[in-house]
Each structure stands twice: as structure tokens, then as C-alpha cells.
Design a protein around this motif. Structure first.
Motif, PDB file in Angstrom:
ATOM      1  N   GLU A 136     -10.451 -23.843  -7.684  1.00 20.23           N
ATOM      2  CA  GLU A 136     -10.039 -23.014  -6.551  1.00 20.23           C
ATOM      3  C   GLU A 136     -10.846 -21.709  -6.504  1.00 20.23           C
ATOM      4  O   GLU A 136     -11.170 -21.220  -5.420  1.00 20.23           O
ATOM      5  N   MET A 137     -11.201 -21.192  -7.677  1.00 20.87           N
ATOM      6  CA  MET A 137     -12.020 -19.981  -7.718  1.00 20.87           C
ATOM      7  C   MET A 137     -13.414 -20.259  -7.167  1.00 20.87           C
ATOM      8  O   MET A 137     -13.980 -19.436  -6.443  1.00 20.87           O
ATOM      9  N   MET A 138     -13.952 -21.418  -7.477  1.00 24.73           N
ATOM     10  CA  MET A 138     -15.264 -21.777  -6.941  1.00 24.73           C
ATOM     11  C   MET A 138     -15.206 -21.936  -5.422  1.00 24.73           C
ATOM     12  O   MET A 138     -16.117 -21.515  -4.703  1.00 24.73           O
ATOM     13  N   GLU A 139     -14.122 -22.524  -4.927  1.00 22.69           N
ATOM     14  CA  GLU A 139     -13.949 -22.653  -3.474  1.00 22.69           C
ATOM     15  C   GLU A 139     -13.790 -21.279  -2.827  1.00 22.69           C
ATOM     16  O   GLU A 139     -14.348 -21.019  -1.750  1.00 22.69           O
ATOM     17  N   PHE A 140     -13.047 -20.399  -3.491  1.00 25.78           N
ATOM     18  CA  PHE A 140     -12.887 -19.033  -2.987  1.00 25.78           C
ATOM     19  C   PHE A 140     -14.240 -18.332  -2.900  1.00 25.78           C
ATOM     20  O   PHE A 140     -14.547 -17.679  -1.902  1.00 25.78           O
ATOM     21  N   MET A 141     -15.045 -18.459  -3.943  1.00 23.12           N
ATOM     22  CA  MET A 141     -16.351 -17.803  -3.935  1.00 23.12           C
ATOM     23  C   MET A 141     -17.284 -18.432  -2.902  1.00 23.12           C
ATOM     24  O   MET A 141     -18.142 -17.759  -2.339  1.00 23.12           O
ATOM     25  N   THR A 142     -17.111 -19.727  -2.644  1.00 22.38           N
ATOM     26  CA  THR A 142     -17.906 -20.373  -1.598  1.00 22.38           C
ATOM     27  C   THR A 142     -17.544 -19.819  -0.230  1.00 22.38           C
ATOM     28  O   THR A 142     -18.418 -19.554   0.594  1.00 22.38           O
ATOM     29  N   ASN A 143     -16.244 -19.642   0.004  1.00 21.98           N
ATOM     30  CA  ASN A 143     -15.790 -19.170   1.314  1.00 21.98           C
ATOM     31  C   ASN A 143     -15.960 -17.664   1.500  1.00 21.98           C
ATOM     32  O   ASN A 143     -16.230 -17.207   2.611  1.00 21.98           O
ATOM     33  N   HIS A 144     -15.782 -16.901   0.439  1.00 18.29           N
ATOM     34  CA  HIS A 144     -15.758 -15.445   0.564  1.00 18.29           C
ATOM     35  C   HIS A 144     -16.783 -14.743  -0.320  1.00 18.29           C
ATOM     36  O   HIS A 144     -16.628 -13.556  -0.611  1.00 18.29           O
ATOM     37  N   GLY A 157      -8.178 -12.123   4.046  1.00 16.47           N
ATOM     38  CA  GLY A 157      -6.864 -12.717   4.203  1.00 16.47           C
ATOM     39  C   GLY A 157      -6.293 -13.345   2.944  1.00 16.47           C
ATOM     40  O   GLY A 157      -5.496 -14.276   3.017  1.00 16.47           O
ATOM     41  N   VAL A 158      -6.696 -12.858   1.780  1.00 16.74           N
ATOM     42  CA  VAL A 158      -6.223 -13.392   0.502  1.00 16.74           C
ATOM     43  C   VAL A 158      -5.713 -12.216  -0.323  1.00 16.74           C
ATOM     44  O   VAL A 158      -6.341 -11.160  -0.341  1.00 16.74           O
ATOM     45  N   SER A 159      -4.576 -12.390  -1.005  1.00 17.90           N
ATOM     46  CA  SER A 159      -4.055 -11.316  -1.848  1.00 17.90           C
ATOM     47  C   SER A 159      -4.600 -11.461  -3.266  1.00 17.90           C
ATOM     48  O   SER A 159      -5.039 -12.533  -3.675  1.00 17.90           O
ATOM     49  N   SER A 160      -4.543 -10.367  -4.008  1.00 14.11           N
ATOM     50  CA  SER A 160      -5.055 -10.406  -5.383  1.00 14.11           C
ATOM     51  C   SER A 160      -4.192 -11.303  -6.262  1.00 14.11           C
ATOM     52  O   SER A 160      -4.692 -11.901  -7.217  1.00 14.11           O
ATOM     53  N   GLU A 161      -2.892 -11.403  -5.970  1.00 14.54           N
ATOM     54  CA  GLU A 161      -2.018 -12.291  -6.745  1.00 14.54           C
ATOM     55  C   GLU A 161      -2.430 -13.746  -6.570  1.00 14.54           C
ATOM     56  O   GLU A 161      -2.391 -14.533  -7.508  1.00 14.54           O
ATOM     57  N   GLU A 162      -2.813 -14.111  -5.345  1.00 13.85           N
ATOM     58  CA  GLU A 162      -3.284 -15.479  -5.101  1.00 13.85           C
ATOM     59  C   GLU A 162      -4.574 -15.750  -5.878  1.00 13.85           C
ATOM     60  O   GLU A 162      -4.737 -16.822  -6.457  1.00 13.85           O
ATOM     61  N   ILE A 163      -5.476 -14.776  -5.877  1.00 17.82           N
ATOM     62  CA  ILE A 163      -6.756 -14.965  -6.571  1.00 17.82           C
ATOM     63  C   ILE A 163      -6.530 -15.137  -8.065  1.00 17.82           C
ATOM     64  O   ILE A 163      -7.180 -15.953  -8.716  1.00 17.82           O
ATOM     65  N   LYS A 164      -5.585 -14.369  -8.632  1.00 21.48           N
ATOM     66  CA  LYS A 164      -5.310 -14.465 -10.071  1.00 21.48           C
ATOM     67  C   LYS A 164      -4.762 -15.839 -10.457  1.00 21.48           C
ATOM     68  O   LYS A 164      -4.979 -16.292 -11.577  1.00 21.48           O
TER      69      LYS A 164
END
Length: 157
Positions: free
Chosen positions: A69-77, A56-63
Motif C-alpha cells: 500500500e505504501m508503494m501504491e501511495f508513492m506511485t499516486n502521490h 486527501g490522505v491522513s497521516s494515520e492512514e499512511i502509518k
């Protein structure tokens, strides 16, 4: 210039991009290893897309993420990210069934999270399905009930 960069990145995905892997201590001293990721085949793209859409995350959001926030993203996904990279490493149907989860687990423990995240961003951005769109559009325009060019009015067939 943008088109040349896109073609170069697509060529790299077709040839493969190496991501560094932490060496296993009991097998080698300090020799670094690399794993080659390539663009998956169509079945792998479907598997890749399912995992990506479940996040449920787009590549534009990840960039746009900052390091926290990247660490939180990697924790969740993180599991999903490692499975997506595993799809691009183990590209066969049966080989992914047999080894996909093992490779994803191995990637989680041997590859830096930023390399995994960047590999997924590159795969998402440069996995291009435009040729399939053209085929679908041209197939949609074909009317099977309309006579073809070779069938004239005088032939009667």
C-alpha cells in the motif's frame, strides 16, 4: 514519557533531520550525501498544507499502510510527497519559486521513496500550530469596545 518524545522530535525538526541521498556518480565515487530538512516557516507551512490537503490522505492512514500500500501511495502521490519535502528544504519564498520544482525533481530521483514517505509523516505529525491557536483564542476574547483596566469610570476617557 510521551511529552518528552514529542518535545525531542520537535527539537529535531527545528534543528533539522538528515535524509540520505544517493551520490551522483560522475561527481563522487561512493561518498554518500545527506540533505537536511527543517520545519518550514509559516508561509512554507501554508504551501505544505495545500499540497497535503490536495492528497486527501491522513497521516494515520499512511502509518497503517503495509509495504504494498505504501508503494501504491508513492506511485499516486510521489510528486506531492517530493514537493512537500522540497518545501522543508528550500524554505524561502523566492528560493522556493526558483528552486522548489528542481529540488522536488532531484528528490524523486535521488532519495529512496521510504525515506521521503517517512520524512513527510514526521513533518505532518510534528508540525504543531498550537501557539497560533492560543493567540487566536485570546484575540477572540478581547472586546475592543470594552474599557481596559487603566480606564476607570472616574477618568472619563
Amino acid at each position: 514519557m510521551k511529552k518528552e518524545e514529542l518535545l525531542a522530535s520537535e527539537l529535531l525538526l527545528d534543528l533539522g533531520v538528515a535524509i540520505p541521498v544517493r551520490p551522483l556518480r560522475f561527481l563522487s565515487k561512493k561518498k554518500s550525501r545527506k540533505v537536511l530538512i527543517r520545519r518550514p516557516y509559516m508561509g512554507g507551512l501554508i504551501r505544505f498544507s495545500r499540497i497535503y490537503l490536495k492528497m486527501g490522505v491522513s497521516s494515520e492512514e499512511i502509518k497503517k499502510y503495509n509495504p504494498d500500500e505504501m508503494m501504491e501511495f508513492m506511485t499516486n502521490h510521489g510528486h506531492s510527497v517530493s514537493r512537500m519535502v522540497a518545501v522543508s528544504i528550500v524554505r524561502g519564498f523566492f528560493s522556493y519559486i526558483l528552486f522548489g520544482n528542481l529540488v522536488a525533481w532531484w528528490l524523486r530521483w535521488q532519495v529512496h521513496p521510504l525515506f521521503l514517505a517517512e520524512a513527510v509523516i514526521q513533518l505532518i505529525d510534528h508540525t504543531n500550530l498550537d501557539p497560533f491557536k492560543n493567540i487566536i483564542i485570546s484575540a477572540d476574547k478581547i472586546n475592543l469596545m470594552k474599557p481596559r483596566m487603566s480606564h476607570g469610570k472616574e477618568n472619563g476617557s
